[in-house]
Design a protein around this motif. Sequence first.
Motif, mmCIF file in Angstrom:
data_model
loop_
_atom_site.group_PDB
_atom_site.id
_atom_site.type_symbol
_atom_site.label_atom_id
_atom_site.label_comp_id
_atom_site.label_asym_id
_atom_site.label_seq_id
_atom_site.Cartn_x
_atom_site.Cartn_y
_atom_site.Cartn_z
ATOM 1 N N LYS A 3 22.014 7.308 70.088
ATOM 2 C CA LYS A 3 22.345 6.045 69.444
ATOM 3 C C LYS A 3 23.300 6.319 68.282
ATOM 4 O O LYS A 3 23.242 7.360 67.641
ATOM 5 C CB LYS A 3 21.071 5.357 68.973
ATOM 6 N N SER A 4 24.159 5.344 67.989
ATOM 7 C CA SER A 4 25.256 5.588 67.051
ATOM 8 C C SER A 4 24.801 5.781 65.612
ATOM 9 O O SER A 4 25.540 6.341 64.803
ATOM 10 C CB SER A 4 26.275 4.449 67.129
ATOM 11 N N PHE A 5 23.579 5.338 65.270
ATOM 12 C CA PHE A 5 23.096 5.493 63.902
ATOM 13 C C PHE A 5 21.865 6.398 63.817
ATOM 14 O O PHE A 5 21.141 6.359 62.820
ATOM 15 C CB PHE A 5 22.790 4.121 63.280
ATOM 16 N N GLU A 6 21.676 7.211 64.826
ATOM 17 C CA GLU A 6 20.545 8.127 64.823
ATOM 18 C C GLU A 6 20.653 9.078 63.635
ATOM 19 O O GLU A 6 21.722 9.603 63.329
ATOM 20 C CB GLU A 6 20.508 8.928 66.127
ATOM 21 N N ASN A 7 19.528 9.244 62.922
ATOM 22 C CA ASN A 7 19.445 10.092 61.725
ATOM 23 C C ASN A 7 20.202 9.536 60.529
ATOM 24 O O ASN A 7 20.420 10.243 59.547
ATOM 25 C CB ASN A 7 19.926 11.517 62.028
ATOM 26 N N ALA A 22 18.608 -10.177 61.350
ATOM 27 C CA ALA A 22 19.325 -9.761 62.561
ATOM 28 C C ALA A 22 20.037 -8.437 62.335
ATOM 29 O O ALA A 22 20.083 -7.576 63.221
ATOM 30 C CB ALA A 22 20.311 -10.841 62.975
ATOM 31 N N SER A 23 20.595 -8.249 61.150
ATOM 32 C CA SER A 23 21.293 -7.011 60.827
ATOM 33 C C SER A 23 20.325 -5.836 60.785
ATOM 34 O O SER A 23 20.601 -4.765 61.334
ATOM 35 C CB SER A 23 22.015 -7.154 59.485
ATOM 36 N N ALA A 24 19.186 -6.018 60.132
ATOM 37 C CA ALA A 24 18.186 -4.956 60.069
ATOM 38 C C ALA A 24 17.739 -4.544 61.470
ATOM 39 O O ALA A 24 17.624 -3.351 61.786
ATOM 40 C CB ALA A 24 16.987 -5.416 59.236
ATOM 41 N N LEU A 25 17.514 -5.521 62.324
ATOM 42 C CA LEU A 25 17.110 -5.239 63.700
ATOM 43 C C LEU A 25 18.217 -4.531 64.472
ATOM 44 O O LEU A 25 17.961 -3.603 65.242
ATOM 45 C CB LEU A 25 16.719 -6.539 64.404
ATOM 46 N N ALA A 26 19.459 -4.944 64.246
ATOM 47 C CA ALA A 26 20.586 -4.341 64.963
ATOM 48 C C ALA A 26 20.785 -2.884 64.552
ATOM 49 O O ALA A 26 21.038 -2.021 65.392
ATOM 50 C CB ALA A 26 21.857 -5.149 64.704
ATOM 51 N N PHE A 27 20.683 -2.591 63.261
ATOM 52 C CA PHE A 27 20.784 -1.202 62.809
ATOM 53 C C PHE A 27 19.660 -0.361 63.417
ATOM 54 O O PHE A 27 19.886 0.771 63.864
ATOM 55 C CB PHE A 27 20.719 -1.125 61.288
ATOM 56 N N ALA A 28 18.463 -0.921 63.426
ATOM 57 C CA ALA A 28 17.318 -0.186 63.978
ATOM 58 C C ALA A 28 17.503 0.081 65.466
ATOM 59 O O ALA A 28 17.167 1.165 65.958
ATOM 60 C CB ALA A 28 16.029 -0.958 63.731
ATOM 61 N N GLU A 30 20.138 0.681 66.921
ATOM 62 C CA GLU A 30 21.104 1.773 67.067
ATOM 63 C C GLU A 30 20.588 3.077 66.468
ATOM 64 O O GLU A 30 21.347 4.028 66.308
ATOM 65 C CB GLU A 30 22.437 1.382 66.428
ATOM 66 N N GLY A 31 19.294 3.096 66.138
ATOM 67 C CA GLY A 31 18.661 4.340 65.726
ATOM 68 C C GLY A 31 18.534 4.580 64.240
ATOM 69 O O GLY A 31 18.015 5.619 63.816
ATOM 70 N N ALA A 32 19.012 3.653 63.412
ATOM 71 C CA ALA A 32 18.949 3.853 61.960
ATOM 72 C C ALA A 32 17.529 3.685 61.438
ATOM 73 O O ALA A 32 16.740 2.894 61.968
ATOM 74 C CB ALA A 32 19.870 2.866 61.254
ATOM 75 N N ASN A 33 17.215 4.435 60.397
ATOM 76 C CA ASN A 33 16.055 4.146 59.569
ATOM 77 C C ASN A 33 16.484 3.039 58.611
ATOM 78 O O ASN A 33 17.492 3.181 57.913
ATOM 79 C CB ASN A 33 15.628 5.382 58.777
ATOM 80 N N VAL A 34 15.743 1.942 58.585
ATOM 81 C CA VAL A 34 16.190 0.744 57.886
ATOM 82 C C VAL A 34 15.330 0.450 56.666
ATOM 83 O O VAL A 34 14.102 0.516 56.728
ATOM 84 C CB VAL A 34 16.168 -0.469 58.834
ATOM 85 N N VAL A 35 15.999 0.127 55.575
ATOM 86 C CA VAL A 35 15.325 -0.401 54.388
ATOM 87 C C VAL A 35 15.690 -1.876 54.294
ATOM 88 O O VAL A 35 16.849 -2.223 54.041
ATOM 89 C CB VAL A 35 15.765 0.344 53.111
ATOM 90 N N ALA A 36 14.704 -2.737 54.547
ATOM 91 C CA ALA A 36 14.910 -4.183 54.454
ATOM 92 C C ALA A 36 14.494 -4.627 53.061
ATOM 93 O O ALA A 36 13.342 -4.448 52.667
ATOM 94 C CB ALA A 36 14.089 -4.910 55.519
ATOM 95 N N ALA A 54 9.407 -2.752 67.978
ATOM 96 C CA ALA A 54 10.449 -2.383 68.945
ATOM 97 C C ALA A 54 10.675 -0.880 68.998
ATOM 98 O O ALA A 54 11.591 -0.412 69.689
ATOM 99 C CB ALA A 54 11.749 -3.098 68.599
ATOM 100 N N GLY A 55 9.847 -0.130 68.285
ATOM 101 C CA GLY A 55 9.949 1.323 68.319
ATOM 102 C C GLY A 55 10.836 1.932 67.251
ATOM 103 O O GLY A 55 11.121 3.137 67.285
ATOM 104 N N GLY A 56 11.265 1.113 66.286
ATOM 105 C CA GLY A 56 12.138 1.603 65.227
ATOM 106 C C GLY A 56 11.366 2.014 63.986
ATOM 107 O O GLY A 56 10.140 1.919 63.921
ATOM 108 N N GLU A 57 12.107 2.450 62.982
ATOM 109 C CA GLU A 57 11.542 2.907 61.723
ATOM 110 C C GLU A 57 12.133 2.093 60.580
ATOM 111 O O GLU A 57 13.358 1.944 60.466
ATOM 112 C CB GLU A 57 11.840 4.394 61.505
#
Length: 253
Positions: A3-7, A22-28, A30-36, A54-57
């Motif tokens: 995924k393009s934002f993994e790690n 929607a942005s937080a979900l979209a980053f997640a 793509e593999g990003a760790n998200v701070v909402a 959805a399996g994200g962090e």
Amino acid sequence: MAKSFENRVAVVTGGGSGIGRASALAFAMEGANVVAADIDVEGGEETVQMIKNAGGEAIFVRTDVTKAVEVEAMVNKTIEVYGRLDCAHNNAGIDGTGLPADELSEADWDRVVSINLKGTWLCIKYEAPQMLKLGKGAIVNTSSIFGLIGGFPNNAEYVASKHGILGLTKGAALDYAAKGIRVNAICPGAIRTPILERQMPNPDALKMVTSLHPIGRVGNPEEVAETAVWLCSDAASFVTGACLSVDGGWAIT
């Protein structure tokens, strides 16, 4: 498939609803760790739970973007938990009062400009140093179609704040262009968010606003979110200081 934002780590302010969620979900996705981050605790925590389901962090950090101490704490929490900050979508904002300029109180003006413009600057102020440590990063600020045009009457404080975000974006882009950090802005048209629902409570009002978009409809939060993710991605590596309209063609009418 990678995924393009993994790690990578992404901060999204105003992450409790609408475009921010929607942005937080979209980053997640793509593999990003998200701070909402949001002042709305219930909404922010719900966003985080959606990402985790959805399996994200992700984590939630309650943040009032008008207060430097809270924005700094949000960024510090990001580093404490994830160790880095790669990108940010500075999206927190409010609508205007619906009053003509002469009827605005000083408090009305200060509230809108403080949240929309000062809040965006404070986010950059504390995000950029962490990205400088990495030697790279990407920041996207949410302006508005009303950052490009006058919009509707009785909206001067909102229009001023959103025009200001574009100036801030261009200035910050120059500050960091040679240091590896790209800074861009998004100018959404009418998007199906809680703010639009509050502004357009009846079908006739929504029909009128829809007619301003040559594409024939209002937008969805996910369409703005995907633009923010793209601007933060390596695919946009030569894009900085841009103000990208996501408005169904409103600005060209």
